[in-house]
Design a protein around this motif. Structure first.
Motif: not given
Length: 258
Positions: A62, A116, A118, A253, A258
């Motif tokens: 991430l 975020l 990924r 997350a 993550g």
């Protein structure tokens, strides 16, 4: 002019250099103004994103960046993350494609400027940058770094630059001589010199502002968000205040694996 309003010009400049420009960069062109070149391995968590923004490796899969650097939440395989190097042209650079973007819920262009990304596969063996979960580190002197412009209106950079900037209180940053009430005190944190001269710039958007914690380890306290021009007097950089969003970032997350 707001740094992120000059994004298209930065993108075109970067494209001609063979370096993708910074979409939605929050400071006038792309680089740390008044900075010096970082040493290889000094900030291993720094990430360059192909749309021209910066980011920090939050976990092996991430990248934490700014909401204004990305589109909506959902599947996205169009972003390339480059990391592990100071020189973006280095043959030892690590690259990963994105497979999903999570943009802060409720982001409308003011505040809540975090996201975020990924990665398609984890980056192992590279140090991550923890985020602060407390306001204890939201003052003092911070480190900024990025591949953005070294001068307002300048070009994106090949080499990672770094600089240090001091904390500016919400009251001072919101004063008539600075941003005249534009700062969202809960969401944002200011840093820079009254005299200007040192700042993040467009293309640094989404990159981290960080400092040492009580254990002398790096911890992220801000995300490059916006500002009026780059390194202008009485116009410090404005950063997403990570401590305020720490629990939301951590929850997102976790949801992303993550």
């Amino acid at each position: 002019m707001r740094r992120w309003l000059t994004l298209l010009a930065a993108f075109l400049t970067a494209a001609t250099m063979g370096v993708l420009a910074a979409p939605g960069a929050a400071h006038a062109d792309a680089n740390v103004v008044g900075g010096t070149r970082a040493a290889q391995g000094e900030f291993p968590f720094m990430v360059r994103l192909s749309m021209g923004c910066g980011g920090a490796l939050y976990s092996p899969n991430l990248v934490l960046t700014a909401a204004h650097c990305v589109g909506r939440t959902g599947a996205n395989s169009s972003i390339t993350a480059t990391l592990g190097v100071v020189d973006l042209n280095s043959s030892s650079r690590i690259t990963r494609k994105s497979n999903y973007v999570y943009r802060a819920p409720g982001y409308t262009g003011s505040g809540k400027d975090w996201a975020l990304i990924r990665l398609s596969s984890p980056v192992n063996g590279v140090a991550t940058l923890p985020i602060t979960t407390t306001t204890a580190y939201d003052s003092g002197t911070f480190t900024i770094a990025g591949w953005g412009a070294a001068t307002e209106g300048g070009s994106q950079q090949r080499y990672l630059l770094k600089a240090t900037v001091p904390f500016v209180s919400d009251a001072t940053c919101n004063s008539r001589s600075m941003y005249n009430g534009e700062i969202i005190a809960t969401d944002e944190i200011c840093a820079g010199y009254t005299s200007g001269g040192v700042d993040t710039c467009q293309g640094d958007s989404g990159g981290p502002m960080f400092r040492r914690n009580a254990s002398d380890a790096w911890v992220q306290v801000g995300i490059v968000s916006w500002g009026d021009g780059c390194a202008r007097p009485n116009k410090p950089g404005v950063y997403t205040q990570v401590s305020y969003f720490a629990s939301s970032i951590a929850a997102a997350a976790t949801s992303l694996g993550g």
